[in-house]
Write an enzyme that holds these catalytic residues in place. Structure first.
Site, PDB file in Angstrom:
ATOM      1  N   SER A 126     -31.892 -27.253 -33.888  1.00  0.00           N
ATOM      2  CA  SER A 126     -30.660 -28.025 -34.094  1.00  0.00           C
ATOM      3  C   SER A 126     -30.606 -29.268 -33.206  1.00  0.00           C
ATOM      4  CB  SER A 126     -29.446 -27.152 -33.788  1.00  0.00           C
ATOM      5  OG  SER A 126     -29.513 -25.961 -34.516  1.00  0.00           O
TER       6      SER A 126
ATOM      7  N   CYS B 207     -31.172 -21.620 -35.569  1.00  0.00           N
ATOM      8  CA  CYS B 207     -29.989 -21.610 -36.433  1.00  0.00           C
ATOM      9  C   CYS B 207     -30.380 -21.504 -37.904  1.00  0.00           C
ATOM     10  CB  CYS B 207     -29.169 -22.870 -36.173  1.00  0.00           C
ATOM     11  SG  CYS B 207     -27.724 -22.975 -37.224  1.00  0.00           S
TER      12      CYS B 207
ATOM     13  N   CYS C 182     -27.829 -18.621 -37.353  1.00  0.00           N
ATOM     14  CA  CYS C 182     -26.555 -18.835 -38.059  1.00  0.00           C
ATOM     15  C   CYS C 182     -26.645 -18.735 -39.577  1.00  0.00           C
ATOM     16  CB  CYS C 182     -25.988 -20.223 -37.754  1.00  0.00           C
ATOM     17  SG  CYS C 182     -26.492 -20.976 -36.217  1.00  0.00           S
TER      18      CYS C 182
ATOM     19  N   LYS D 137     -27.901 -15.327 -41.047  1.00  0.00           N
ATOM     20  CA  LYS D 137     -26.865 -14.366 -40.611  1.00  0.00           C
ATOM     21  C   LYS D 137     -25.615 -14.491 -41.477  1.00  0.00           C
ATOM     22  CE  LYS D 137     -23.800 -15.596 -38.136  1.00  0.00           C
ATOM     23  NZ  LYS D 137     -23.697 -15.856 -36.743  1.00  0.00           N
TER      24      LYS D 137
ATOM     25  N   TYR E 184     -22.056 -11.395 -29.207  1.00  0.00           N
ATOM     26  CA  TYR E 184     -21.950 -11.981 -30.545  1.00  0.00           C
ATOM     27  C   TYR E 184     -22.901 -11.269 -31.524  1.00  0.00           C
ATOM     28  CZ  TYR E 184     -19.908 -16.575 -29.055  1.00  0.00           C
ATOM     29  OH  TYR E 184     -19.136 -17.585 -28.605  1.00  0.00           O
TER      30      TYR E 184
ATOM     31  N   GLU F 218     -21.850  -8.879 -34.635  1.00  0.00           N
ATOM     32  CA  GLU F 218     -22.021  -9.404 -35.998  1.00  0.00           C
ATOM     33  C   GLU F 218     -22.917  -8.490 -36.837  1.00  0.00           C
ATOM     34  OE1 GLU F 218     -21.260 -14.174 -35.328  1.00  0.00           O
ATOM     35  OE2 GLU F 218     -23.327 -13.518 -35.399  1.00  0.00           O
TER      36      GLU F 218
ATOM     37  N   ASP G 163     -30.019 -24.760 -26.095  1.00  0.00           N
ATOM     38  CA  ASP G 163     -30.080 -23.435 -25.470  1.00  0.00           C
ATOM     39  C   ASP G 163     -31.012 -23.378 -24.266  1.00  0.00           C
ATOM     40  OD1 ASP G 163     -28.429 -22.684 -27.531  1.00  0.00           O
ATOM     41  OD2 ASP G 163     -29.685 -21.034 -28.248  1.00  0.00           O
TER      42      ASP G 163
ATOM     43  N   ARG H 238     -27.320 -35.889 -29.885  1.00  0.00           N
ATOM     44  CA  ARG H 238     -26.844 -37.209 -30.346  1.00  0.00           C
ATOM     45  C   ARG H 238     -26.334 -38.034 -29.169  1.00  0.00           C
ATOM     46  NH1 ARG H 238     -24.081 -35.041 -35.863  1.00  0.00           N
ATOM     47  NH2 ARG H 238     -26.052 -34.869 -37.019  1.00  0.00           N
TER      48      ARG H 238
ATOM     49  N   HIS I 169       2.819 -22.403 -47.550  1.00  0.00           N
ATOM     50  CA  HIS I 169       3.173 -21.042 -47.901  1.00  0.00           C
ATOM     51  C   HIS I 169       2.653 -20.685 -49.285  1.00  0.00           C
ATOM     52  CE1 HIS I 169       5.537 -17.410 -47.601  1.00  0.00           C
ATOM     53  NE2 HIS I 169       5.996 -17.649 -48.818  1.00  0.00           N
TER      54      HIS I 169
ATOM     55  N   GLU J 273      -0.107 -20.343 -41.700  1.00  0.00           N
ATOM     56  CA  GLU J 273       1.243 -20.846 -41.437  1.00  0.00           C
ATOM     57  C   GLU J 273       1.872 -20.150 -40.226  1.00  0.00           C
ATOM     58  OE1 GLU J 273       4.410 -19.894 -44.350  1.00  0.00           O
ATOM     59  OE2 GLU J 273       3.001 -18.468 -45.238  1.00  0.00           O
TER      60      GLU J 273
END
Ligand SMILES: Cc1cc2nc3c(=O)[nH]c(=O)nc-3n(C[C@H](O)[C@H](O)[C@H](O)COP(=O)(O)OP(=O)(O)OC[C@H]3O[C@@H](n4cnc5c(N)ncnc54)[C@H](O)[C@@H]3O)c2cc1C
Ligand SMILES: NC(=O)c1ccc[n+]([C@@H]2O[C@H](COP(=O)([O-])OP(=O)(O)OC[C@H]3O[C@@H](n4cnc5c(N)ncnc54)[C@H](O)[C@@H]3O)[C@@H](O)[C@H]2O)c1
Length: 456
Positions: free
Chosen positions: A15, A43, A48, A51, A177, A181, A311, A327, A445, A450
């Site tokens: 990534s 990823c 990600c 997964k 995590y 998961e 990482d 970036r 709604h 909400e």
């Protein structure tokens, strides 16, 4: 003009590396990127993306009983694991090719193979050597397995996507995590699941209400838990072929009583570590602290022309963070737009079942920092979907505010669509919004979201 082969040599096409190399090339830098495995990194290839596809796959098992209350008769289905596994790998391979084509479209040269330092400006890939004015390290991390008897019989998240057979019984060690998961995924896909953790609740470090509500929801999905176990006593035993299950996990519980869990597959979801060993960092004199590359706010190492992101720096190990760091590096160094990213208030989601998402401070951290200036708004309800679908599923939402102006410092949610809702709501925390800003926002709604703008 420089005497180097490249302006920038990036090590690792995950990534962070992909984002940084393309952005640097867009400013006119001559860029190469080395990748030892498949372009895309953790990823895309083994994190990600596959997964989340498995999470989607695991939801279908709820359809027959959830739809019954809505008047449908949908027969119980069966999972074709090989079909699912292969379909996911086909998608992963499509994305891998797409990322390779993006590199070539953006004038980034791809060099296949694992890279290591020869000196502070030279990198070797196989028997080729390359020099560069600057080097960016974005090698990510890999699963860490603790030193327990029989740990070689446990697999890591990487192998979860390639299981030759679907396990009837599945056990996971770890409450972070990845463990949480995969426990949900495997239960949804039809395994009998046991999660073995050191704490009372999964997801240490998250708001306590998040931890409790996720675990309660998992128990309602028939996931078995062993909590507060003595991790020093853990061992994994390979059983003889006559045994019903291939492996047994043995450990002592909180009272010191011996316990056993049988499983066909054991996942060690016991954390990840930066992938530094093959890099020969010492050849370039790069400092490492606590097993991670030491960097300044602008991702610079102790060598002023060598940078590290993602990482392998062990700051916040999430894909959007690696991309943003990459970036920011390229904008600062090649785009003359200096900036670095804030590691505060990073939203994150756990794609557990029920799903959890969070941004900002937990109630516990907020109270440590702000004492009795903290106020908590909280709600727990049954989402409308379940009024006909039945079941025990609840949604929990929580707002942490500080001071008289009730500045929002934390937002937490457990339940359906938590990640999608918190991604939008995270703007309130980033912009320093207050409870009155939420009160002044008209509700939509009927939605679950909400509740965040109507909490009293
Ligand atoms: C199972 C799992 C699920 C995840 N789910 C999520 C999620 O839902 N959301 C989220 O935000 N994050 C998630 N993550 C975390 C996320 O994948 C990482 O934070 C992210 O990939 C880090 O990007 P990176 O560029 O730092 O490293 P990586 O993506 O790991 O890329 C590093 C690349 O460097 C290559 N490499 C390593 N050493 C060398 C070398 N010497 N030479 C050449 N190449 C090398 C590797 O092969 C790899 O391709 C998950 C992780 C896992 C394991
Ligand atoms: N949805 C997402 O964004 C997502 C998903 C997966 C992974 N990730 C990233 O990957 C990172 C790694 O995930 P992870 O779940 O492997 O690590 P983690 O650090 O989140 O959890 C590790 C777990 O293993 C336990 N553990 C460690 N050593 C142990 C031992 N000897 N015995 C028993 N238990 C032990 C810990 O108590 C903890 O519960 C995460 O921190 C996150 O940054 C993110």
């Amino acid at each position: 003009m420089t005497d180097f082969d490249y302006d920038l040599f990036v090590i690792g096409a995950g990534s962070g590396g992909l984002a940084a190399s393309k952005r640097a090339a867009s400013y006119g830098a001559k860029v190469a990127i080395a990748e030892g495995d498949l372009v895309g990194g953790t990823c895309v290839i083994r994190g990600c993306v596959p997964k989340k596809l498995m999470v989607y796959a695991s939801h279908f098992s709820h359809f027959p009983h959830e739809s019954a209350g809505y008047g449908w008769t949908i027969p119980e289905g069966t999972l074709d694991w090989e079909k699912l596994r292969d379909a996911i790998q086909t998608e992963v391979s499509r994305l891998n090719k797409l990322h390779i084509s993006f590199l070539s479209k953006n004038n980034v040269e791809l060099i296949s193979g694992f890279a290591k330092f020869v000196d502070a400006h030279t990198v070797a890939v196989g028997d080729r050597q390359f020099t560069a004015e600057r080097i960016l390290i974005s090698v990510g991390g890999e699963a860490f397995k603790p030193d327990l008897a029989g740990i070689e019989y446990a697999i890591t998240s990487k192998e979860m996507f390639l299981l030759p057979q679907f396990p009837k019984r599945f056990a996971v060690i770890g409450g972070g995590y990845i463990g949480t998961e995969f426990a949900g995924i495997m239960r949804g896909l039809g395994s009998e699941v046991t999660q073995i953790i050191r704490d009372h609740y999964v997801l240490k470090g998250f708001d306590n209400d998040v931890r409790i509500n996720v675990q309660e929801g998992m128990v309602n999905h028939d996931i078995n838990f062993h909590t507060c176990i003595d991790s020093n006593s853990l061992k994994i035993i390979k059983n003889s072929q006559e045994h019903e299950n291939a492996l047994t996990i043995a450990f002592n519980d909180a009272e010191g009583k011996a316990q056993q869990v049988n499983a066909d597959v054991v996942l060690a979801a016991t954390g990840r570590k930066p992938n530094l060993a093959p890099l020969s960092l010492e050849q370039a004199g790069i400092a490492v602290v606590n097993d991670a590359i030491a960097v300044t706010e602008d991702s610079c190492t102790n060598q002023p022309h060598i940078y590290a992101i993602g990482d392998c720096t062990n700051r916040v190990n999430l894909t959007p963070v690696a991309i943003a760091e990459g970036r920011a590096f390229a904008d600062t160094v090649y785009g003359h737009k200096p900036h670095f990213i804030s590691h505060k208030n990073i939203p994150s989601a756990v794609f557990s079942q029920p799903e959890a998402a969070t941004v900002g401070l937990s109630e516990e951290t907020a109270r440590e920092l702000y004492g009795n200036r903290v106020k908590v708004y909280k709600t727990k309800f049954r989402p409308m979907f379940y009024s006909l679908a039945g079941g025990e599923a609840k949604t929990m939402m929580k707002l942490i505010v500080v001071g008289e102006e009730e500045r929002v410092v934390g937002l937490h949610m457990v339940g359906k669509d938590a990640a999608e809702i918190i991604q939008g709501m995270s703007l309130v925390v980033t912009m320093g919004g207050c409870k009155k800003d939420l009160d002044n926002t008209m509700a939509m709604h009927p939605t679950a979201a909400e509740e965040f703008v109507t909490m009293q």
